[in-house]
Design an enzyme around this catalytic site. Structure first.
Site, PDB file in Angstrom:
ATOM      1  CG  ASP A   1      97.164  61.433 -49.473  1.00 27.11           C
ATOM      2  OD1 ASP A   1      96.889  60.708 -48.505  1.00 27.11           O
ATOM      3  OD2 ASP A   1      96.834  62.630 -49.542  1.00 27.11           O
TER       4      ASP A   1
ATOM      5  CG  ASP B   1      94.037  47.613 -59.285  1.00 32.29           C
ATOM      6  OD1 ASP B   1      94.567  46.584 -59.741  1.00 32.29           O
ATOM      7  OD2 ASP B   1      93.728  48.598 -59.991  1.00 32.29           O
TER       8      ASP B   1
ATOM      9  CE  LYS C   1      92.498  61.629 -49.373  1.00 34.84           C
ATOM     10  NZ  LYS C   1      93.817  62.273 -49.372  1.00 34.84           N
TER      11      LYS C   1
ATOM     12  CE1 TYR D   1      89.074  48.011 -57.905  1.00 34.53           C
ATOM     13  CE2 TYR D   1      88.915  46.208 -59.474  1.00 34.53           C
ATOM     14  CZ  TYR D   1      89.617  47.262 -58.927  1.00 34.53           C
ATOM     15  OH  TYR D   1      90.870  47.561 -59.407  1.00 34.53           O
TER      16      TYR D   1
END
Ligand code: ATP
Length: 350
Positions: free
Chosen positions: A207, A231, A173, A126
């Site tokens: 994930d 988000d 991640k 962002y």
């Protein structure tokens, strides 16, 4: 009794309907607040402002410290940047808090969901730093700073202690984004080890975390996420408890706080009195709780309890909007909550 001034930002799309519903509920609950209206988003341009985030709106929040905000539309693929994101950055509202709980009378795949998402609100992808390298190549920058990673982790652990929660799980991640997500989890682990060893801490790759969330959300407690994961996970988790119509949120900084639902402006149902105002009513109850806690005001805490009891009672009695399988309009659900305020009790706290 102290009356607290709160900045009301109706926003775009369904924003004016759902915030008006919340305002009526707070008034009926004798909440010790008075609203002053300011605008943001397309609504601000429609009122002759020359910016989607007018300075008068930001200044009003700085002056009064608290706002209740409807969603502002963000154009896709071009046009102006997100007003919601700009406001969070301008006021340094670095912690986004999104409680996700099973609701009475709202049947979903899972019972007893009780999660709190803590989303870093100011950086990550962002950052808005995108560069066109050649005609065919674009680069977007994911920003992570040690200070921001540390402060959001500390916020999450401190919240866990205050609210009696057991575990913080950092979603990441870092196997792929070794530096940025690596910094995020390293800071979280450091805060855990050095300051909060009594709270459980785990790290899960995003994930795998999604798969585990939809398999059994009760294995999680607090979810600590960088901006974009927060988000996406927010909408996923909303789906676990009934959808976007019933997931509230708060954007909190060291000075100011802006309360808003997780959902966006939902232009497809705007202006039709169809939207579910529950998420904004729940956000308003969080706001009263925040005012009550930070300003030590029992009247605000009590009114938060009254509002929560009233919407829970309404849901238990099958009073629901269409997104939850009911028949009520947006204003009809607000009326149902207001009716239940007469019978609701008022426990203090959250
Ligand atoms: P934005 O561009 O402002 O994010 P959006 O329509 O892309 O808006 P959302 O508003 O978050 O995204 O919601 C997606 C869909 O979910 C909406 O189009 C609407 O059908 C549904 N929805 C969202 N909020 C509500 C609500 N409060 N009540 C009922 N349905 C809702």
């Amino acid at each position: 009794m102290t009356i607290h001034t709160v900045v009301m930002i109706p926003g775009d799309g369904i924003g004016p309907e759902v915030t008006a519903a919340a305002e009526r509920v707070l008034k009926a609950a004798d909440a010790p607040v008075r609203f002053i209206e300011r605008h943001a988003g397309i609504a601000a341009l429609d009122r002759g402002e020359n910016d989607v985030l007018p300075l008068s709106t930001v200044d009003a929040i700085r002056e009064h410290g608290v706002a209740l905000k409807g969603p502002c539309t963000t154009p896709i693929g071009g046009g102006f940047g997100s007003v919601n994101v700009a406001l969070r950055k301008k006021l340094s509202l670095y912690a986004s808090i999104r409680p996700v709980r099973s609701l009475p009378g709202v049947k979903t795949r899972f019972e007893n969901v009780d999660l709190v998402i803590v989303r870093e609100n100011t950086e990550g992808l962002y950052s808005g730093i995108e560069n066109q390298i050649t005609d065919d190549v674009v680069v977007s920058m994911k920003v992570a700073t040690r200070d921001s990673c540390e402060r959001i982790a500390r916020w999450a652990f401190r919240y866990a202690v205050h609210r009696g929660r057991n575990k913080v799980t950092a979603f990441h991640k870092a196997n792929i984004m070794k530096l940025s997500d690596g910094l995020f989890i390293n800071e979280a682990k450091k805060v855990y080890e050095e300051e909060y060893p009594n709270i459980k801490y785990e790290e899960v790759i995003i994930d795998a975390a999604c798969m585990r969330l939809v398999t059994d959300p009760t294995q999680f407690d607090m979810l600590l996420c960088e901006n974009l994961y927060g988000d996406i996970i927010s909408d996923l988790c909303a789906g676990l408890v009934g959808g976007l119509g019933c997931t509230p949120g708060a954007n909190i900084g060291d000075v100011d706080a802006v309360f808003e639902a997780v959902h966006g402006s939902a232009p497809d149902i705007a202006g039709q009195d169809k939207a579910n105002p529950l998420a904004v009513i729940m956000s308003a109850a969080m706001m009263l709780n925040h005012i009550g806690t930070t300003r030590k005001d029992t009247a605000a805490l009590e009114s938060a309890g009254r509002v929560r009891d009233a919407y829970n009672l309404a849901l238990t009695e099958g009073q629901k909007t269409r997104d939850l399988g009911g028949e009520l309009s947006c204003s009809g659900f607000a009326d149902a909550v207001i009716d239940r305020l007469k019978t609701a009790t008022a426990p203090v706290g959250n």
